[in-house]
Every structure is written in C-alpha cells, then in structure tokens.
Motif scaffolding. Structure first.
Motif, short mmCIF file in Angstrom:
data_model
loop_
_atom_site.label_atom_id
_atom_site.label_comp_id
_atom_site.label_asym_id
_atom_site.label_seq_id
_atom_site.Cartn_x
_atom_site.Cartn_y
_atom_site.Cartn_z
N VAL A 275 12.64 8.95 25.97
CA VAL A 275 13.89 9.72 26.10
C VAL A 275 14.74 9.14 27.23
O VAL A 275 15.97 8.99 27.09
N ALA A 276 14.11 8.79 28.33
CA ALA A 276 14.84 8.20 29.45
C ALA A 276 15.50 6.89 29.04
O ALA A 276 16.67 6.65 29.37
N ALA A 277 14.78 6.06 28.29
CA ALA A 277 15.32 4.78 27.87
C ALA A 277 16.51 4.96 26.93
O ALA A 277 17.54 4.28 27.06
N VAL A 278 16.38 5.88 25.98
CA VAL A 278 17.46 6.12 25.02
C VAL A 278 18.72 6.60 25.72
O VAL A 278 19.82 6.07 25.49
N PHE A 279 18.58 7.58 26.59
CA PHE A 279 19.76 8.13 27.26
C PHE A 279 20.31 7.18 28.32
O PHE A 279 21.50 7.23 28.64
N LEU A 280 19.46 6.31 28.84
CA LEU A 280 19.96 5.28 29.75
C LEU A 280 20.88 4.32 29.00
O LEU A 280 21.97 3.96 29.49
N VAL A 281 20.45 3.93 27.82
CA VAL A 281 21.28 3.03 26.99
C VAL A 281 22.58 3.73 26.62
O VAL A 281 23.67 3.13 26.69
N VAL A 282 22.48 5.01 26.22
CA VAL A 282 23.69 5.77 25.86
C VAL A 282 24.64 5.84 27.05
O VAL A 282 25.86 5.65 26.91
N ALA A 283 24.11 6.09 28.25
CA ALA A 283 24.94 6.20 29.44
C ALA A 283 25.61 4.87 29.77
O ALA A 283 26.79 4.85 30.17
N LEU A 284 24.88 3.78 29.60
CA LEU A 284 25.46 2.47 29.89
C LEU A 284 26.55 2.10 28.89
O LEU A 284 27.60 1.55 29.26
N VAL A 285 26.30 2.44 27.62
CA VAL A 285 27.29 2.13 26.58
C VAL A 285 28.55 2.96 26.78
O VAL A 285 29.68 2.47 26.58
#
Length: 293
Positions: A275-285
């Motif tokens: 979950v952390a990885a997915v939302f980190l990618v979303v935040a960066l995008v």
C-alpha cells in the motif's frame, strides 16, 4: 496549527497501525483456542513439569491398585503392590505416556474454549481429565506374574491441573481482550487512519506513510517473534509479558501456532508495504510539475 495537525495525524497513524497489527495477533490466538491447538500446547507444557507428572503418576497408581482390588486381585497380600506402583509411576514419566495423554487432549479443546469465555466462573485452576485405563492395562500386562493374573480394569478419570487458578484468571481476562481485538481492532485501526487523513494538512503523502507504518509495525513484530519468540511480542503488549494479554499470548500460542502467527504478521507487513509503494507512486505522479520559464 499545521504542526499540531501533523503530530496528531502521525499519532493516529501509529495507533491505527498498532491496532491492525494487534488484530493480526489476536486472530491467531482466537483460532488456536477454537481449533484445539491451544489446549495441546497447554497440556504439553504441563506434562513437561515433573511435579505435575509425578502427581499424575501417583493418582493413576492409586487408582490402578484400587481397581485391581475391586476386581478381586489384592496385590498388597501378594507383596506386589510396590512393584505395580513403581511400574505405573515410572511409565507416567515416559514419552509414550505423554503422547497417549495428548491423544486424548483434542477432546478437551471445547472445554478450554467454554471455560475461557464463561461469563461467570469461580476462580479455580484449569483441569483436564484423562482416561488412563487403556494405557495402564497395557503396562500391567508387561509386569511378570501380575500381568498373567490381572483382569482388565477400568480406572476413574484422573484430573490433571494444567494451569493454576491465578494464571488461568489472567489468561481468561487476556483472552477476552484478544477476542475483542479480533472483532474490532482492524476496523478501529482503519478508522483512526482515516481520521488522520482528515486531520492532516498534507494528504498527498499520508496514505503512503500509513501503509509504511502498518508494514513497519507488523514487520517489527514478525522480527521480534523470529528473534525472541512469543515473549518478544508479549513484552510490547499493554502490561507486558506479565499483563493479562501477554499472559494469554504466551500460554495459548504453542510451537505449532508460532508458524501461523509468523505467516499472519508477514502478510500484514507485506500488504502495508505494498500500500505504501502504490500510494508513493501515486503521490509522485500527481506531484505538481514546475512550469518552464
């Protein structure tokens, strides 16, 4: 004000992540009681205590001599009572006897669950009754002279105290807390994290932080379990290893259950990190890009 909101949201993440990890632990404890794994572990620990084993051996020997006398074979007259007593008490200390007892223990897991969850129960030890008749008759048959003359006997069930009264009271209290956590801790943890999302003024990174917190807490418990065993997790529960929850965890989780607990914590940790990885990618995008001059 923004600093206060940041601190409050961080606390909500930590408490929420801790509740989710507690849900994972409590679920294993409740399942161990329901499927009988717990009573096996409790009985194994009791039978590893020489004082308990000696008391059981004496009770079985007394019952055997009484049963033989009732059947018309008074060994005291023949001078063989001590021979039989020593044989029975010695057999009670063997691995074969312990395995024979443990085979009967599965039938007692319903009793354990009932006594753990009873609303009103007078303070007292946890006692499991065993039927030694089949094992004792086999041992008598092996004794020279006696085996040839002794009839098959039925011995009254022998009570085995597998947990003293004070300890069982603590375990009962701890188990009730574990049941409560198994039902509600997951939802309470998620709710606190969502409240933290509302409180924080930096929502972009919040879910990544929340997932990371869950992963770190569950992963930390997994490492504690691997390095220090169940005591390592009990130490971080409210009240520590001597508290009600810690006492219940230590006595209910057996070697067979540890692997299940490791698997549960590792899954929760991996889900948290994912979950952390997915939302980190979303935040960066979703991060605003600087305008070209």
């Amino acid at each position: 004000m923004s600093a206060l909101r940041t601190v409050l949201s961080a606390l909500l993440i930590i408490v929420g992540g801790s509740l989710i990890a507690l849900w994972a632990v409590s679920g294993v404890v409740v399942k161990a009681v329901e499927d009988g794994t717990a009573v096996q572990g409790i009985a194994e620990r009791a039978l590893a205590n020489d004082v308990i084993v000696d008391a059981v051996g004496t009770a079985i020997a007394d019952g055997t001599l009484d049963a033989l006398a009732d059947a018309g074979l008074d060994l005291s007259i023949l001078g063989l009572a001590d021979v039989v007593r020593n044989a029975i008490e010695g057999a009670a200390r063997t691995r074969d006897f312990r395995e024979a007892v443990l085979e009967q223990v599965d039938d007692a897991h319903g009793q354990l669950a009932a006594e753990l969850t009873a609303e009103e129960r007078e303070t007292g030890p946890l006692v499991i009754e065993i039927d030694p008749s089949a094992y004792v008759n086999g041992q008598i048959d092996r004794i020279p002279v006696v085996g040839e003359r002794a009839p098959e006997v039925t011995i009254a069930p022998v009570p085995v105290e597998v947990m003293d009264a004070d300890t069982f009271d603590d375990v009962r209290t701890g188990y009730r807390l574990m049941e409560l956590a198994q039902r509600w801790a997951l939802w309470a943890g998620i709710a606190l994290i969502l409240v933290g999302l509302v409180v924080t003024h930096r929502t972009r990174w919040f879910m990544a932080k929340a997932g990371l917190a869950v992963g770190v807490i569950a992963g930390g418990l997994w490492l504690a379990l691997r390095w220090w065993g169940v005591d390592g997790i009990a130490a971080v529960l409210p009240g520590g290893a001597e508290g009600s929850a810690g006492s219940a965890l230590i006595r209910i989780v057996s070697e067979d259950t540890v692997a299940m607990l490791e698997d549960r914590l590792s899954v929760v940790a991996l889900v948290g990190f994912a979950v952390a990885a997915v939302f980190l990618v979303v935040a960066l995008v979703a991060r605003p890009r600087a305008r070209a001059v």
